[in-house]
Design an enzyme around this catalytic site. Structure first.
Site, PDB file in Angstrom:
ATOM      1  N   ARG A  81       0.908  -1.059  -0.048  1.00  0.00           N
ATOM      2  CA  ARG A  81       0.266   0.111  -0.059  1.00  0.00           C
ATOM      3  C   ARG A  81       0.914   1.138   0.058  1.00  0.00           C
ATOM      4  O   ARG A  81       0.585   2.304  -0.718  1.00  0.00           O
ATOM      5  CB  ARG A  81      -0.889  -0.111   1.195  1.00  0.00           C
ATOM      6  CG  ARG A  81      -1.776   1.367   1.406  1.00  0.00           C
ATOM      7  CD  ARG A  81      -2.928   1.421   2.285  1.00  0.00           C
ATOM      8  NE  ARG A  81      -2.887   0.435   3.366  1.00  0.00           N
ATOM      9  CZ  ARG A  81      -2.210   0.293   4.543  1.00  0.00           C
ATOM     10  NH1 ARG A  81      -1.275   1.351   4.782  1.00  0.00           N
ATOM     11  NH2 ARG A  81      -2.151  -0.577   5.341  1.00  0.00           N
ATOM     12  N   TYR A  83     -14.609  19.047 -14.809  1.00  0.00           N
ATOM     13  CA  TYR A  83     -15.323  17.870 -14.959  1.00  0.00           C
ATOM     14  C   TYR A  83     -16.443  17.611 -13.864  1.00  0.00           C
ATOM     15  O   TYR A  83     -16.216  18.004 -12.724  1.00  0.00           O
ATOM     16  CB  TYR A  83     -13.937  16.799 -14.526  1.00  0.00           C
ATOM     17  CG  TYR A  83     -14.567  15.372 -14.422  1.00  0.00           C
ATOM     18  CD1 TYR A  83     -14.966  14.767 -15.476  1.00  0.00           C
ATOM     19  CD2 TYR A  83     -14.421  14.843 -13.186  1.00  0.00           C
ATOM     20  CE1 TYR A  83     -15.436  13.544 -15.236  1.00  0.00           C
ATOM     21  CE2 TYR A  83     -15.028  13.524 -12.731  1.00  0.00           C
ATOM     22  CZ  TYR A  83     -15.175  12.850 -14.173  1.00  0.00           C
ATOM     23  OH  TYR A  83     -15.593  11.585 -13.869  1.00  0.00           O
ATOM     24  N   ASP A 128      -5.806  20.190 -12.773  1.00  0.00           N
ATOM     25  CA  ASP A 128      -6.033  18.973 -13.512  1.00  0.00           C
ATOM     26  C   ASP A 128      -5.732  18.913 -14.823  1.00  0.00           C
ATOM     27  O   ASP A 128      -6.187  19.861 -15.887  1.00  0.00           O
ATOM     28  CB  ASP A 128      -7.687  19.030 -13.384  1.00  0.00           C
ATOM     29  CG  ASP A 128      -8.215  17.495 -13.926  1.00  0.00           C
ATOM     30  OD1 ASP A 128      -7.765  16.929 -14.849  1.00  0.00           O
ATOM     31  OD2 ASP A 128      -9.567  17.069 -13.591  1.00  0.00           O
ATOM     32  N   LYS A 182      -7.785   8.380 -18.819  1.00  0.00           N
ATOM     33  CA  LYS A 182      -8.078   9.086 -20.277  1.00  0.00           C
ATOM     34  C   LYS A 182      -6.763   9.109 -21.097  1.00  0.00           C
ATOM     35  O   LYS A 182      -6.404   7.884 -21.368  1.00  0.00           O
ATOM     36  CB  LYS A 182      -8.601  10.386 -20.113  1.00  0.00           C
ATOM     37  CG  LYS A 182      -9.647  10.751 -18.801  1.00  0.00           C
ATOM     38  CD  LYS A 182     -11.149   9.916 -19.329  1.00  0.00           C
ATOM     39  CE  LYS A 182     -11.834   9.750 -17.798  1.00  0.00           C
ATOM     40  NZ  LYS A 182     -12.150  11.134 -17.330  1.00  0.00           N
TER      41      LYS A 182
HETATM   42  C1  LIG Z   1     -12.398  11.563 -16.065  1.00  0.00           C
HETATM   43  C2  LIG Z   1     -12.003  12.911 -15.216  1.00  0.00           C
HETATM   44  C3  LIG Z   1     -11.732  12.763 -13.865  1.00  0.00           C
HETATM   45  C4  LIG Z   1     -11.979  11.775 -13.112  1.00  0.00           C
HETATM   46  O1  LIG Z   1     -11.154  10.746 -13.134  1.00  0.00           O
HETATM   47  P1  LIG Z   1     -11.923   8.968 -12.988  1.00  0.00           P
HETATM   48  O2  LIG Z   1     -10.634   8.064 -13.528  1.00  0.00           O
HETATM   49  O3  LIG Z   1     -12.953   8.820 -13.957  1.00  0.00           O
HETATM   50  O4  LIG Z   1     -11.842   8.885 -11.604  1.00  0.00           O
HETATM   51  C5  LIG Z   1     -11.231  13.910 -13.350  1.00  0.00           C
HETATM   52  N1  LIG Z   1     -10.960  14.929 -14.268  1.00  0.00           N
HETATM   53  C6  LIG Z   1     -11.231  14.925 -15.564  1.00  0.00           C
HETATM   54  C7  LIG Z   1     -10.799  16.188 -16.535  1.00  0.00           C
HETATM   55  C8  LIG Z   1     -11.689  13.820 -16.128  1.00  0.00           C
HETATM   56  O5  LIG Z   1     -12.065  13.878 -17.678  1.00  0.00           O
END
Ligand SMILES: *Cc1c(COP(=O)(O)O)cnc(C)c1O
Length: 377
Positions: free
Chosen positions: A46, A98, A170, A195
Site C-alpha cells: 500500500r 469535470y 487537473d 483518459k
Molecule cells: C475522468 C476525469 C476525472 C475523474 O477521473 P476517473 O479516473 O474517472 O475517476 C477527473 N478530471 C477529468 C478532467 C476527467 O476527465
C-alpha cells in the site's frame, strides 16, 4: 532528456538481477526485512511497491516534478488532494470543470464545511477580488471540460499571496506531453489516467505530481493512511501506455484539428470550441501555454437538443459514450450525460463533446458528415 525518451526510460532501468528490460509486475504485498523495524526499500505494497514505483518515477519526470503517486482513479487522486483541506477552508474553483469534481467539491461543502466558490478563471479581476477570502486551494483544469476554455496557469498562480495557497491543476485533457503546469508555477498536478495517459479505455487510474518536498511528504502520508494505491498490474499497463503517449497525442491533435475545421465550415453547426482554431477566444494563450491543442472538440449543433440527440444516435464510428482520451473516437451529450447533475452556463442541449481518436481521418469526417447531412433532410 526529452519527453519521448523519458516516457520510455524514466524509472525503467533493466532489472538488476535478471536483466529484464520491461519493469516486472511484482505482486507481493509484503517484503522481507533484514532486522525488526529496518525495512529495505519496500515494506508493504500500500505504501510502495516496485511496479508502481517505476511508474511514479516516470510520471514525476514527465510532469517535471520530484514526487508522484499513482492511484486507483482520477477521483481517488482528487480525494487525496482534498486531505489538504480542513473545516472552514475556502476553495476557489474554475466554474467549468469535470462533473465529478463539481460533485466532490459540493459534497465537501455539505459535509466538511469547506466552501467552494465557482468562478470564471479567465476573468482575472474576479479571481483577484475573491482572493480576499483567503483560499486554501485555487482549483482549475485547462482546457476546461466540456467548454475547452484555456486558463492562464502562470497568471493565476501569480495572484496567490502566500505559499499556504495551493494551485491545483487537473492536467487530464492536455497531458504532460502538451502542458507542464508545475513549470508554470502550479503546486500540484493531477490526472485521470483513465483518459489519455492510459489511452486504450482499459485502465482506471489517477496520478498526482508535485515538485514541493513539503507537499510530497504530506501526500506520502495521505496515501499510506487512506490507501488508494494503483494495483501492480494496472501500474504495468499504464507504464506501457506512457511509452506511446507522445505519438498518440500527435495523432489525436492532427485529427482533432481537421474535425474542428470541418465542423466550423458545416452549415448545420452553430459554433465550434477547439483551442487550435483561430476563432477560439484564447487561441493565442493556448499557443503559448501548450505545445499542442489536444484531441477534444466541442460544438453546438443548430436546431435544438433533439437535433443533438439524433445526431449522436446516427454516428457509426464515434461511439456514444462517456469518457475520453483513447484511441477510439467517442461522442457524448454533456447536458444529459457527464454534466447532467449540474446546470452550468454554456452546457446547453445543443452542445456535443467529441473525443477524437486516432482512426483514419477520412472515416471520421465521413461519419460526422453522414450524420449531419441526414439532419438537414
Ligand atoms: C475522468 C476525469 C476525472 C475523474 O477521473 P476517473 O479516473 O474517472 O475517476 C477527473 N478530471 C477529468 C478532467 C476527467 O476527465
Amino acid at each position: 532528456m526529452k519527453f519521448e525518451t523519458k516516457a520510455i526510460h524514466a524509472g525503467q532501468k533493466p532489472d538488476s538481477v535478471t536483466g529484464a528490460v520491461v519493469a516486472p509486475i511484482v505482486t507481493s504485498t509484503t517484503f522481507a526485512q533484514p532486522a525488526p523495524g529496518k525495512p529495505l526499500e519496500y515494506e508493504y505494497s500500500r505504501v510502495s511497491t516496485p511496479t508502481r514505483k517505476a511508474l511514479e518515477i516516470c510520471l514525476a519526470e514527465l510532469e517535471g516534478g520530484t514526487f508522484a503517486l499513482a492511484v486507483s482513479s482520477g477521483c481517488a487522486a482528487m480525494s487525496l488532494l482534498c486531505q489538504f483541506l480542513k473545516p472552514g477552508d475556502v476553495v476557489l474553483a474554475e466554474e467549468d470543470l469535470y462533473g465529478g469534481t463539481l460533485r466532490l467539491l459540493k459534497h465537501l461543502e455539505k459535509t466538511q464545511n469547506v466552501q467552494t466558490h465557482f468562478l470564471d478563471f479567465s476573468d482575472h479581476e474576479l479571481v483577484k477580488k475573491n482572493l480576499s477570502l483567503n483560499p486554501r486551494i485555487l482549483w482549475l483544469e485547462t482546457p476546461t471540460n466540456p467548454l475547452l476554455k484555456i486558463i492562464d496557469i502562470q497568471k493565476i498562480q501569480g495572484f496567490k499571496k502566500t505559499t499556504k495557497t495551493l494551485v491545483v491543476v487537473d492536467n487530464t485533457f492536455a497531458t504532460p506531453c502538451l502542458q507542464s503546469p508545475l513549470s508554470l508555477g502550479a503546486d500540484l498536478v493531477f490526472h485521470s489516467a483513465t483518459k489519455y495517459l492510459g489511452g486504450h479505455t482499459d485502465i482506471l487510474g489517477g496520478a498526482i505530481v508535485t515538485g514541493r518536498k513539503d507537499l510530497a511528504e504530506e501526500l506520502h502520508f495521505f496515501n499510506k493512511t487512506f490507501g488508494p494505491a494503483l494495483s501492480p498490474f494496472d501500474s504495468y499497463l499504464l507504464l506501457r501506455s506512457l511509452k506511446t503517449l507522445s505519438l498518440r497525442m500527435k495523432a489525436h491533435e492532427k485529427n482533432a484539428l481537421q474535425v474542428a475545421r470541418f465542423l466550423e465550415n458545416h452549415p448545420q453547426v452553430q459554433k465550434v470550441l477547439y483551442p487550435g482554431l483561430k476563432s477560439h477566444p484564447q487561441f493565442a494563450l493556448a499557443k503559448k501555454q501548450m505545445s499542442g491543442f489536444g484531441g477534444m472538440v466541442s460544438f453546438y449543433i443548430k436546431g435544438g437538443e433533439k437535433r443533438a440527440i439524433n445526431f449522436l444516435k446516427r454516428l457509426k464510428i464515434f461511439t456514444l459514450a462517456e469518457s475520453l482520451g483513447a484511441v477510439e473516437s467517442l461522442a457524448e451529450h454533456p447536458r444529459t450525460m457527464t454534466h447532467s447533475a449540474f446546470s452550468s452556463k454554456g452546457v446547453t442541449g445543443e452542445l456535443i463533446r467529441l473525443s477524437v481518436g486516432i482512426e483514419h481521418i477520412d472515416d471520421l469526417i465521413e461519419d460526422l458528415k453522414q450524420s449531419l447531412e441526414k439532419q438537414a433532410r
